[in-house]
Write an enzyme that holds these catalytic residues in place. Structure first.
Site, mmCIF file in Angstrom:
data_model
loop_
_atom_site.group_PDB
_atom_site.id
_atom_site.type_symbol
_atom_site.label_atom_id
_atom_site.label_comp_id
_atom_site.label_asym_id
_atom_site.label_seq_id
_atom_site.Cartn_x
_atom_site.Cartn_y
_atom_site.Cartn_z
ATOM 1 N N CYS A 60 21.980 58.948 -53.507
ATOM 2 C CA CYS A 60 20.630 58.972 -54.079
ATOM 3 C C CYS A 60 20.048 57.569 -53.946
ATOM 4 O O CYS A 60 20.741 56.621 -53.565
ATOM 5 C CB CYS A 60 20.705 59.368 -55.547
ATOM 6 S SG CYS A 60 21.684 58.173 -56.496
ATOM 7 N N HIS A 122 24.833 52.192 -63.638
ATOM 8 C CA HIS A 122 24.772 53.029 -64.845
ATOM 9 C C HIS A 122 24.058 52.359 -66.011
ATOM 10 O O HIS A 122 23.785 52.987 -67.015
ATOM 11 C CB HIS A 122 26.194 53.417 -65.263
ATOM 12 C CG HIS A 122 26.976 53.981 -64.128
ATOM 13 N ND1 HIS A 122 27.886 53.241 -63.414
ATOM 14 C CD2 HIS A 122 26.939 55.199 -63.551
ATOM 15 C CE1 HIS A 122 28.390 53.985 -62.448
ATOM 16 N NE2 HIS A 122 27.832 55.181 -62.499
ATOM 17 N N HIS A 172 30.761 57.720 -71.546
ATOM 18 C CA HIS A 172 30.222 57.418 -70.218
ATOM 19 C C HIS A 172 29.437 56.107 -70.293
ATOM 20 O O HIS A 172 28.718 55.852 -71.259
ATOM 21 C CB HIS A 172 29.319 58.555 -69.732
ATOM 22 C CG HIS A 172 28.925 58.420 -68.289
ATOM 23 N ND1 HIS A 172 27.913 57.585 -67.869
ATOM 24 C CD2 HIS A 172 29.422 58.987 -67.166
ATOM 25 C CE1 HIS A 172 27.806 57.652 -66.550
ATOM 26 N NE2 HIS A 172 28.718 58.504 -66.101
ATOM 27 N N GLU A 174 26.786 55.036 -68.868
ATOM 28 C CA GLU A 174 25.329 55.145 -69.040
ATOM 29 C C GLU A 174 24.980 55.419 -70.503
ATOM 30 O O GLU A 174 24.018 54.852 -71.042
ATOM 31 C CB GLU A 174 24.773 56.265 -68.144
ATOM 32 C CG GLU A 174 23.256 56.351 -68.226
ATOM 33 C CD GLU A 174 22.695 57.548 -67.473
ATOM 34 O OE1 GLU A 174 23.220 57.896 -66.390
ATOM 35 O OE2 GLU A 174 21.727 58.143 -67.983
ATOM 36 N N SER A 270 32.922 60.700 -61.576
ATOM 37 C CA SER A 270 31.496 60.823 -61.253
ATOM 38 C C SER A 270 30.918 62.031 -61.984
ATOM 39 O O SER A 270 31.257 63.176 -61.676
ATOM 40 C CB SER A 270 31.324 60.988 -59.736
ATOM 41 O OG SER A 270 30.049 61.506 -59.449
#
Ligand code: SF4
Length: 364
Positions: A60, A122, A172, A174, A270
């Site tokens: 991306c 992230h 996570h 993020e 991921s």
């Protein structure tokens, strides 16, 4: 350079690594044609063995930019370049950058004072920037702009006195970064079953935000459950689940019901790759598997299969998909049909601090 910038593959001589694989117009189509030109394979039951290749897949815009940040930093400042956390969640990318001189660390304390550190795609909590300043580190922020957008939403709603429900996966990176923007105002909900636990000070002033790489369907299920408890719950101003996550899920959904088996190329840590595997099964594939490399595929998975679906997570270089296609072709899956559900052209500029130094180096 990202999945949205064209079709096909080539490698960048300037970078000279598999990470530098770039997509260019035409080559991908030739690869497909070359594979399709070989003799069609027929199973004992007379069915053709084929691969449905989902598009969009792979890199991306945010991953493309983050990898390029490390590559350019290595070129400009020289090795070692320290990277806090995995720059993107992909084994191959991390191993390749390590071989070029990147040193991956967990925390700023592991970075020598005054050295250069790159923050991963992230995103990080504000205290991480503060730690970097205290250690006199030269920080380059490779946070994806779409993650930064969620951070800004969190700050704004917290400043306006909202309770924020963040839908995401506990632990996570993020999620840790986003929660760090307004820890007193944000509560995490990790899936629909956790909706019940939310307590807010004013039920008319609550908004939900989300991690960028979640399953769209499961997130909406969580929102529905939250709304049973909080009918005035507000939605984010724009989608937090990013375009790349949504596009890859729609693409795999499109092929899954026609596939016996779906192979997702991606790493276990991921989030978006894991979601692709789940979405494929939910959408009708008999089974779906996540692999980092072609040699991890088991022959047993393909027993009795005539149609194999193939996709890759947003942090996966296209070269790894090509290797899986070659592995499948050796086993008779020579007929490859690329199924396109969206075209992507988004790109992000490099971080300003790096652009400034690149300009200065070009002038000198
Ligand atoms: S998956 Fe989405 S949010 Fe994450 S880096 Fe890619 S574009 Fe950005």
């Amino acid at each position: 350079m990202g999945a949205g910038r064209g079709e096909g593959l080539t490698t960048s001589g300037a970078v000279g690594s598999v990470v530098a694989v770039r997509r260019q117009s035409g080559t991908g189509a030739r690869t497909m044609a070359a594979v399709s030109d070989t003799a069609e394979t027929v199973t004992g039951a007379g069915a053709r063995k084929r691969v449905l290749l989902a598009k969009p897949r792979g890199y991306c815009a945010g991953v493309d930019r983050a990898v390029e940040v490390v590559e350019k930093a290595l070129d400009l400042y020289g090795a070692p370049i320290y990277v806090r956390k995995q720059i993107v969640h992909n084994r191959h990318v991390v191993e390749t950058l390590t071989a070029r001189g990147a040193i991956f660390v967990e925390e700023n304390e592991e970075v020598p004072e005054g050295a250069t550190v790159v923050f991963s795609a992230h995103g990080v909590a504000p205290e991480v920037y503060e730690q970097a300043r205290e250690r006199n580190l030269k920080a380059i922020d490779a946070t994806c702009p779409l993650v930064t957008k969620v951070h800004q939403e969190a700050k704004r709603f917290a400043n306006d006195g909202y309770d924020i429900v963040l839908i995401g996966h506990e632990g996570h990176e993020e999620v840790i970064g986003t929660m760090g923007e307004a820890p007193a105002s944000i509560q995490l909900v990790d899936g629909p079953d956790e909706a019940e636990k939310i307590q807010v000070k004013d039920p008319s002033k609550v908004v939900w935000l989300s991690q960028t790489t979640l399953s769209v369907d499961e997130t909406m299920e969580t929102v529905d459950r939250l709304k049973q408890k909080l009918p005035l719950l507000q939605a984010p101003p724009s989608d937090d689940i990013c375009y790349a996550t949504q596009n890859r899920q729609l693409a795999v959904k499109d092929i899954a019901s026609r596939c016996d088996v779906v192979i997702v190329v991606g790493s276990v840590n991921s989030s978006n790759s894991q979601r692709l595997r789940e979405v494929a099964v939910d959408a009708g594939a008999r089974a779906a598997y996540l692999v980092d490399f072609d040699h991890e595929i088991s022959e047993e998975w393909l027993e009795g299969a005539t149609t194999v679906g193939l996709t890759s997570g947003a942090s996966v270089p296209e070269a790894l998909v090509e290797q899986v296609l070659a592995w499948l072709a050796e086993r008779g899956f020579t007929d490859v049909e690329e199924v396109t559900t969206a075209e992507e052209r988004l790109t992000f500029a490099l971080p300003p601090e790096l652009r400034r130094d690149l300009k200065a180096a070009a002038r000198s």
